[in-house]
Write an enzyme that holds these catalytic residues in place. Structure first.
Site, PDB file in Angstrom:
ATOM      1  N   ASP A  24      -8.851 -11.226  10.708  1.00 58.78           N
ATOM      2  CA  ASP A  24      -8.832  -9.966   9.951  1.00 58.78           C
ATOM      3  C   ASP A  24     -10.258  -9.403   9.865  1.00 58.78           C
ATOM      4  O   ASP A  24     -10.482  -8.207  10.105  1.00 58.78           O
ATOM      5  CB  ASP A  24      -8.259 -10.246   8.548  1.00 58.78           C
ATOM      6  CG  ASP A  24      -8.354  -9.050   7.628  1.00 58.78           C
ATOM      7  OD1 ASP A  24      -7.499  -8.157   7.750  1.00 58.78           O
ATOM      8  OD2 ASP A  24      -9.284  -9.010   6.794  1.00 58.78           O
ATOM      9  N   LYS A  64      -6.067  -1.908  10.634  1.00 60.17           N
ATOM     10  CA  LYS A  64      -7.265  -2.383  11.357  1.00 60.17           C
ATOM     11  C   LYS A  64      -6.890  -3.117  12.634  1.00 60.17           C
ATOM     12  O   LYS A  64      -7.580  -3.011  13.641  1.00 60.17           O
ATOM     13  CB  LYS A  64      -8.107  -3.295  10.468  1.00 60.17           C
ATOM     14  CG  LYS A  64      -7.355  -4.516   9.959  1.00 60.17           C
ATOM     15  CD  LYS A  64      -7.588  -4.753   8.503  1.00 60.17           C
ATOM     16  CE  LYS A  64      -6.312  -5.132   7.824  1.00 60.17           C
ATOM     17  NZ  LYS A  64      -6.389  -5.104   6.387  1.00 60.17           N
ATOM     18  N   LYS A  75     -12.095  -5.802  11.538  1.00 64.27           N
ATOM     19  CA  LYS A  75     -12.929  -4.861  10.777  1.00 64.27           C
ATOM     20  C   LYS A  75     -14.333  -4.778  11.374  1.00 64.27           C
ATOM     21  O   LYS A  75     -14.936  -3.703  11.411  1.00 64.27           O
ATOM     22  CB  LYS A  75     -12.990  -5.306   9.319  1.00 64.27           C
ATOM     23  CG  LYS A  75     -11.634  -5.203   8.621  1.00 64.27           C
ATOM     24  CD  LYS A  75     -11.634  -5.965   7.322  1.00 64.27           C
ATOM     25  CE  LYS A  75     -10.284  -5.901   6.636  1.00 64.27           C
ATOM     26  NZ  LYS A  75     -10.161  -6.858   5.513  1.00 64.27           N
ATOM     27  N   ILE A  88     -13.416   0.534  -0.696  1.00 62.08           N
ATOM     28  CA  ILE A  88     -14.857   0.833  -0.610  1.00 62.08           C
ATOM     29  C   ILE A  88     -15.106   1.963   0.390  1.00 62.08           C
ATOM     30  O   ILE A  88     -14.726   1.847   1.554  1.00 62.08           O
ATOM     31  CB  ILE A  88     -15.662  -0.407  -0.154  1.00 62.08           C
ATOM     32  CG1 ILE A  88     -15.358  -1.601  -1.058  1.00 62.08           C
ATOM     33  CG2 ILE A  88     -17.149  -0.094  -0.130  1.00 62.08           C
ATOM     34  CD1 ILE A  88     -15.974  -2.912  -0.568  1.00 62.08           C
ATOM     35  N   GLY A 110      -0.670 -16.036  -5.187  1.00 61.63           N
ATOM     36  CA  GLY A 110      -0.409 -14.814  -4.414  1.00 61.63           C
ATOM     37  C   GLY A 110      -1.669 -14.181  -3.853  1.00 61.63           C
ATOM     38  O   GLY A 110      -1.641 -13.059  -3.342  1.00 61.63           O
ATOM     39  N   VAL A 119       0.837  -1.209   0.000  1.00 63.72           N
ATOM     40  CA  VAL A 119       0.000   0.000   0.000  1.00 63.72           C
ATOM     41  C   VAL A 119       0.869   1.255   0.000  1.00 63.72           C
ATOM     42  O   VAL A 119       0.618   2.202  -0.777  1.00 63.72           O
ATOM     43  CB  VAL A 119      -0.959   0.007   1.219  1.00 63.72           C
ATOM     44  CG1 VAL A 119      -1.863   1.229   1.166  1.00 63.72           C
ATOM     45  CG2 VAL A 119      -1.794  -1.272   1.260  1.00 63.72           C
ATOM     46  N   GLU A 171     -10.169   5.316   6.592  1.00 64.81           N
ATOM     47  CA  GLU A 171     -11.088   4.735   5.599  1.00 64.81           C
ATOM     48  C   GLU A 171     -10.575   3.399   5.060  1.00 64.81           C
ATOM     49  O   GLU A 171     -11.347   2.467   4.812  1.00 64.81           O
ATOM     50  CB  GLU A 171     -11.282   5.724   4.437  1.00 64.81           C
ATOM     51  CG  GLU A 171     -12.251   5.270   3.372  1.00 64.81           C
ATOM     52  CD  GLU A 171     -13.668   5.082   3.897  1.00 64.81           C
ATOM     53  OE1 GLU A 171     -14.302   6.072   4.256  1.00 64.81           O
ATOM     54  OE2 GLU A 171     -14.128   3.923   3.974  1.00 64.81           O
TER      55      GLU A 171
HETATM   56  P1  NAP Z   1       3.404  -4.733   3.621  1.00 62.70           P
HETATM   57  O1  NAP Z   1       3.390  -4.911   2.160  1.00 62.70           O
HETATM   58  O2  NAP Z   1       3.821  -5.854   4.474  1.00 62.70           O
HETATM   59  O3  NAP Z   1       4.300  -3.461   3.933  1.00 62.70           O
HETATM   60  C1  NAP Z   1       4.582  -3.022   5.233  1.00 62.70           C
HETATM   61  C2  NAP Z   1       5.673  -1.993   5.161  1.00 62.70           C
HETATM   62  O4  NAP Z   1       5.895  -1.494   6.457  1.00 62.70           O
HETATM   63  C3  NAP Z   1       6.995  -2.540   4.646  1.00 62.70           C
HETATM   64  O5  NAP Z   1       7.631  -1.542   3.887  1.00 62.70           O
HETATM   65  C4  NAP Z   1       7.747  -2.815   5.910  1.00 62.70           C
HETATM   66  O6  NAP Z   1       9.132  -2.665   5.832  1.00 62.70           O
HETATM   67  C5  NAP Z   1       7.252  -1.700   6.789  1.00 62.70           C
HETATM   68  N1  NAP Z   1       7.375  -2.073   8.181  1.00 62.70           N
HETATM   69  C6  NAP Z   1       6.761  -3.072   8.819  1.00 62.70           C
HETATM   70  N2  NAP Z   1       7.165  -3.103  10.094  1.00 62.70           N
HETATM   71  C7  NAP Z   1       8.048  -2.109  10.228  1.00 62.70           C
HETATM   72  C8  NAP Z   1       8.789  -1.650  11.285  1.00 62.70           C
HETATM   73  N3  NAP Z   1       8.762  -2.246  12.478  1.00 62.70           N
HETATM   74  N4  NAP Z   1       9.607  -0.593  11.088  1.00 62.70           N
HETATM   75  C9  NAP Z   1       9.673  -0.017   9.877  1.00 62.70           C
HETATM   76  N5  NAP Z   1       8.971  -0.402   8.824  1.00 62.70           N
HETATM   77  C10 NAP Z   1       8.155  -1.447   9.012  1.00 62.70           C
HETATM   78  O7  NAP Z   1       1.957  -4.283   4.151  1.00 62.70           O
HETATM   79  P2  NAP Z   1       0.761  -3.663   3.316  1.00 62.70           P
HETATM   80  O8  NAP Z   1       0.032  -4.768   2.649  1.00 62.70           O
HETATM   81  O9  NAP Z   1       1.226  -2.517   2.513  1.00 62.70           O
HETATM   82  O10 NAP Z   1      -0.192  -3.163   4.502  1.00 62.70           O
HETATM   83  C11 NAP Z   1       0.085  -1.979   5.214  1.00 62.70           C
HETATM   84  C12 NAP Z   1      -1.107  -1.671   6.118  1.00 62.70           C
HETATM   85  O11 NAP Z   1      -2.274  -1.511   5.310  1.00 62.70           O
HETATM   86  C13 NAP Z   1      -1.451  -2.766   7.130  1.00 62.70           C
HETATM   87  O12 NAP Z   1      -1.919  -2.191   8.311  1.00 62.70           O
HETATM   88  C14 NAP Z   1      -2.563  -3.524   6.437  1.00 62.70           C
HETATM   89  O13 NAP Z   1      -3.420  -4.182   7.347  1.00 62.70           O
HETATM   90  C15 NAP Z   1      -3.284  -2.384   5.760  1.00 62.70           C
HETATM   91  N6  NAP Z   1      -4.086  -2.783   4.600  1.00 62.70           N
HETATM   92  C16 NAP Z   1      -3.502  -3.469   3.585  1.00 62.70           C
HETATM   93  C17 NAP Z   1      -4.259  -3.822   2.496  1.00 62.70           C
HETATM   94  C18 NAP Z   1      -3.642  -4.582   1.349  1.00 62.70           C
HETATM   95  O14 NAP Z   1      -4.358  -4.894   0.396  1.00 62.70           O
HETATM   96  N7  NAP Z   1      -2.359  -4.878   1.349  1.00 62.70           N
HETATM   97  C19 NAP Z   1      -5.630  -3.497   2.449  1.00 62.70           C
HETATM   98  C20 NAP Z   1      -6.182  -2.765   3.504  1.00 62.70           C
HETATM   99  C21 NAP Z   1      -5.398  -2.411   4.576  1.00 62.70           C
HETATM  100  P3  NAP Z   1      10.087  -3.565   4.935  1.00 62.70           P
HETATM  101  O15 NAP Z   1       9.929  -3.006   3.567  1.00 62.70           O
HETATM  102  O16 NAP Z   1      11.402  -3.331   5.531  1.00 62.70           O
HETATM  103  O17 NAP Z   1       9.586  -4.980   5.080  1.00 62.70           O
END
Ligand code: NAP
Length: 429
Positions: free
Chosen positions: A203, A107, A207, A138, A189, A18, A131
């Site tokens: 999860d 969340k 929500k 959505i 994936g 994200v 949001e």
């Molecule tokens: P992600 O791909 O796992 O990315 C997380 C990022 O945060 C990575 O860059 C990671 O660093 C960094 N990070 C994690 N822990 C850290 C720490 N302790 N210190 C510094 N950086 C840290 O996660 P994502 O899918 O983008 O999701 C991010 C958030 O959005 C989450 O809260 C998730 O629940 C929410 N969300 C995601 C989606 C989705 O479709 N993916 C949808 C709705 C909500 P590294 O690059 O070093 O690993």
């Protein structure tokens, strides 16, 4: 408040699925965002653990920093996209304490530490927007929090986890086993290597807690949510659902009645005619019932980098407008004091599928067990087997406690060989 001619400085914490898309949209749409906000919007920096790890080309290397505190301290708006509790929680509290607005998609954090974050935001007079935390792209948090603020929401039924909807949809349309679909989803994936948070319902439960808090104007945390995942669903359950004109969906259900509030996540039978039954693949949909508005349905992509970034950017524009022009978003609304009821008090309908010996008097014995516990039988469907009969009994509304006691006795009587499954039914009168 910043001088209107100043830029609004945005710090992004986390640069994964994200975060990368948020940075891309912030940079690519800078001119449009500035026009919509009424001031330039600039990227103050992107916090990552290791700045030397190669990143997507849309993320400028010079924007990366591993000094989270300094970045937070320099920003007007902090966008938290790391996930997990720490250091996300501490950094958000630090940002709010300084009066920075916070936008988060986290969340898990909101469902466990929401009260602390809302209190910090209220104390600082700062915006806290989320949001993207429920159902990705959505628009749902804002409609429930703002558009329906004059109505009384009575019930929410939501498909809020795309992975589980994909798994159940594949099982339904292709007749595959749970294990086969999950393995294929991991290969493509669509499911995480460790899918527990999704398939275990956790999860969706986070929500559900957030939605129930917004809808019922009171604090509901993850601990208040009953949670049952989809790992026990078999192809026989799916086939039996079809037999009765229904499909199985993992639903988040939040209800408010006179006795109190119940919030639960579990596999659920819904009629094939219900709008939620047509939600295919990894899509999300949330069905809201409100006293004056009636039935509303919100549908779209609940996850993915770009869709989720769309919701994040919408929040960024709102809070940046407040920074540039004054104003503030709504405070947390938590004045209501309904009791959050235990699962035993939840009222719904059930389909109990069982095997009984093929001999006279069995149906009467089974029916009398339901009657003893005051669980009304709405219909009985019989499927012949060799030396036994398969029964699907659909009940009228009853409490979870009454149903549980009924099933316990069914398991003990010699009028029943085996209780194969018990599924709750929603969305039918
Ligand atoms: P992600 O791909 O796992 O990315 C997380 C990022 O945060 C990575 O860059 C990671 O660093 C960094 N990070 C994690 N822990 C850290 C720490 N302790 N210190 C510094 N950086 C840290 O996660 P994502 O899918 O983008 O999701 C991010 C958030 O959005 C989450 O809260 C998730 O629940 C929410 N969300 C995601 C989606 C989705 O479709 N993916 C949808 C709705 C909500 P590294 O690059 O070093 O690993």
């Amino acid at each position: 408040m910043s001088d209107p001619t100043d830029s609004v400085k945005i710090a992004v914490l986390g640069c994964g699925t994200v975060g990368t898309q948020v940075v891309r949209l912030l940079l690519e749409q800078a001119d449009d965002l500035a026009a919509r906000v009424g001031a330039p919007v600039t990227l103050a920096g992107v916090y990552v653990r290791d700045t030397t790890v190669p990143r997507d080309a849309v993320v400028p290397v010079e924007a990366l920093t591993s000094d989270a505190e300094a970045l937070v301290d320099s920003a007007d708006v902090v966008v938290e996209l790391m996930g997990g509790v720490e250091p996300a929680r501490s950094l958000i509290l630090r940002a709010l304490a300084q009066g920075a607005a916070v936008v988060t998609a986290n969340k898990a954090l909101l469902a466990t530490h929401g009260a602390e974050l809302y209190e910090a935001a209220d104390a600082a007079g700062a915006d806290l927007y989320y949001e993207a935390a429920v159902a990705g792209a959505i628009p749902l948090v804002r409609p429930v929090r703002e558009s329906l603020a004059g109505d009384r929401v009575t019930r929410i039924l939501g498909i809020v986890n795309g992975t589980t909807n994909y798994v159940l949809d594949e099982m339904t349309t292709k007749g595959l086993s749970y294990e086969d679909v999950v393995a294929e989803a991991q290969r493509l994936g669509y499911a995480e290597a460790d899918p527990t948070a999704d398939v275990g319902g956790h999860d969706a439960a986070a929500k559900a807690a957030i939605l129930a808090s917004l809808a019922f104007h009171q604090r509901v945390s993850l601990d208040d949510v009953y949670c049952e995942g989809i790992t026990a669903i078999t192809p026989d359950d799916i086939a039996a659902a079809k037999e009765t004109g229904r499909v199985i969906k993992l639903l988040a259900v939040a209800e408010q009645a006179d006795a109190g509030v119940t919030v639960r996540v579990h596999p659920t039978l819904i009629s094939a005619d219900h709008p939620l039954a047509g939600v295919r693949g990894a899509f999300n949909a949330v069905f809201v019932e409100a006293e004056a508005a009636g039935e509303l349905m919100f549908y779209g992509q609940g996850a993915g980098g770009a869709p989720t970034a769309s919701a994040v950017l919408g929040d960024v524009v709102s809070v940046a407008r407040h920074k540039a022009n004054g104003g503030k978003g709504p405070l947390e609304s938590n004045y209501a004091r309904h009791e959050v009821l235990p699962m035993d008090a939840a009222m719904t309908r059930y389909a109990v599928r069982m095997s009984v010996p093929d001999r006279p008097g069995v149906l009467a014995a089974v029916a009398s067990i339901f009657a003893t516990h005051e669980v009304g039988i709405e219909s009985v469907r019989q499927m012949a087997g060799r030396g036994h009969a398969g029964l699907i009994l659909s009940t009228h509304r009853a409490t979870e406690a009454a149903l549980r006691a009924t099933v316990q006795e069914l398991r003990e009587t010699d009028a029943v060989n085996d209780v194969w499954s018990v599924l709750r039914i929603e969305g039918e009168a």
